[in-house]
Design a protein around this motif. Structure first.
Motif, PDB file in Angstrom:
ATOM      1  N   HIS A 184       0.825  -1.206   0.000  1.00  0.00           N
ATOM      2  CA  HIS A 184       0.000   0.000   0.000  1.00  0.00           C
ATOM      3  C   HIS A 184       0.861   1.258   0.000  1.00  0.00           C
ATOM      4  CE1 HIS A 184      -2.588  -3.129   1.794  1.00  0.00           C
ATOM      5  NE2 HIS A 184      -3.521  -2.525   1.091  1.00  0.00           N
ATOM      6  N   VAL A 185       0.202   2.365  -0.210  1.00  0.00           N
ATOM      7  CA  VAL A 185       0.850   3.672  -0.118  1.00  0.00           C
ATOM      8  C   VAL A 185       0.043   4.510   0.865  1.00  0.00           C
ATOM      9  CG1 VAL A 185       1.469   5.794  -1.330  1.00  0.00           C
ATOM     10  CG2 VAL A 185       1.751   3.590  -2.475  1.00  0.00           C
ATOM     11  N   TYR A 186       0.696   4.970   1.920  1.00  0.00           N
ATOM     12  CA  TYR A 186       0.066   5.909   2.844  1.00  0.00           C
ATOM     13  C   TYR A 186       0.220   7.308   2.278  1.00  0.00           C
ATOM     14  CZ  TYR A 186      -0.549   2.641   6.728  1.00  0.00           C
ATOM     15  OH  TYR A 186      -0.959   1.603   7.529  1.00  0.00           O
ATOM     16  N   GLU A 187      -0.848   8.095   2.368  1.00  0.00           N
ATOM     17  CA  GLU A 187      -0.798   9.510   2.031  1.00  0.00           C
ATOM     18  C   GLU A 187      -0.868  10.271   3.350  1.00  0.00           C
ATOM     19  OE1 GLU A 187      -2.926   9.461  -2.336  1.00  0.00           O
ATOM     20  OE2 GLU A 187      -4.152   9.951  -0.595  1.00  0.00           O
ATOM     21  N   VAL A 188       0.194  11.004   3.652  1.00  0.00           N
ATOM     22  CA  VAL A 188       0.258  11.754   4.909  1.00  0.00           C
ATOM     23  C   VAL A 188       0.154  13.233   4.586  1.00  0.00           C
ATOM     24  CG1 VAL A 188       1.636  12.293   6.949  1.00  0.00           C
ATOM     25  CG2 VAL A 188       1.654   9.959   6.016  1.00  0.00           C
ATOM     26  N   ASP A 189      -0.875  13.866   5.144  1.00  0.00           N
ATOM     27  CA  ASP A 189      -1.112  15.292   4.930  1.00  0.00           C
ATOM     28  C   ASP A 189      -0.665  16.082   6.144  1.00  0.00           C
ATOM     29  OD1 ASP A 189      -2.183  14.778   2.449  1.00  0.00           O
ATOM     30  OD2 ASP A 189      -4.269  14.949   3.087  1.00  0.00           O
ATOM     31  N   GLU A 190       0.280  16.996   5.912  1.00  0.00           N
ATOM     32  CA  GLU A 190       0.747  17.927   6.936  1.00  0.00           C
ATOM     33  C   GLU A 190       0.105  19.276   6.622  1.00  0.00           C
ATOM     34  OE1 GLU A 190       4.958  19.907   8.433  1.00  0.00           O
ATOM     35  OE2 GLU A 190       5.010  18.191   7.077  1.00  0.00           O
TER      36      GLU A 190
END
Length: 157
Positions: free
Chosen positions: A98-104
């Motif tokens: 999977h690919v995590y999308e991390v929003d800062e």
């Protein structure tokens, strides 16, 4: 066209060291009604318009339709959006299959960092990196459409 995702808070910046990409995102909402959210986004040098339906009971699944549009069109539509334009950087971190999308987040949502992972089914297993904190899937206040109306810096914690 059904999006299945889980959301988590992030407790450290360790994700940055594993990121395969980092992209600035500016987005607004033409409509924040939970039954039919309409989002306009500029992601890097691309424009998008997205329609999302109401989430299921667990907040894991909902209808999503997205179309790429010219960045000039997205910029013009952002001027028509409801108050509360979001500004954030998205990091993409491959973990397992999977690919995590991390929003800062920046601006009025500064200090909030949320990780999302898209799945093929609600029961699908996935690896959880050590930088994940509490799961917030289905908690409406963490939806981007709600963060635009009631930003993180206005929350009573």
């Amino acid at each position: 066209m059904i999006e299945i995702e889980r959301k988590f808070l992030v407790k450290s910046d360790d994700y940055k060291y594993k990121a395969s990409s980092k992209t600035r995102i500016v987005q607004g909402f033409l409509n924040t009604d939970p039954n039919r959210t309409v989002r306009v986004r500029i992601k890097g040098d691309l424009g998008f318009i997205t329609v999302k339906g109401k989430s299921n009971e667990t907040g894991t699944s909902r209808f999503e339709w997205e179309k790429e549009i010219a960045v000039e069109e997205a910029d013009a539509l952002l001027k028509l959006c409801e108050k509360g334009i979001l500004d954030k950087c998205r990091y993409e971190i491959p973990i397992g299959n999977h690919v995590y999308e991390v929003d800062e987040f920046y601006g009025d949502n500064l200090g909030l960092i949320i990780a999302e992972i898209e799945l093929n089914s609600e029961e699908e297993k996935f690896d959880k990196p050590t930088w994940l904190a509490a799961e917030v899937t289905g908690e409406i206040k963490y939806y981007n459409s709600q963060l635009s109306k009631t930003p993180y810096n206005k929350w009573q914690r």
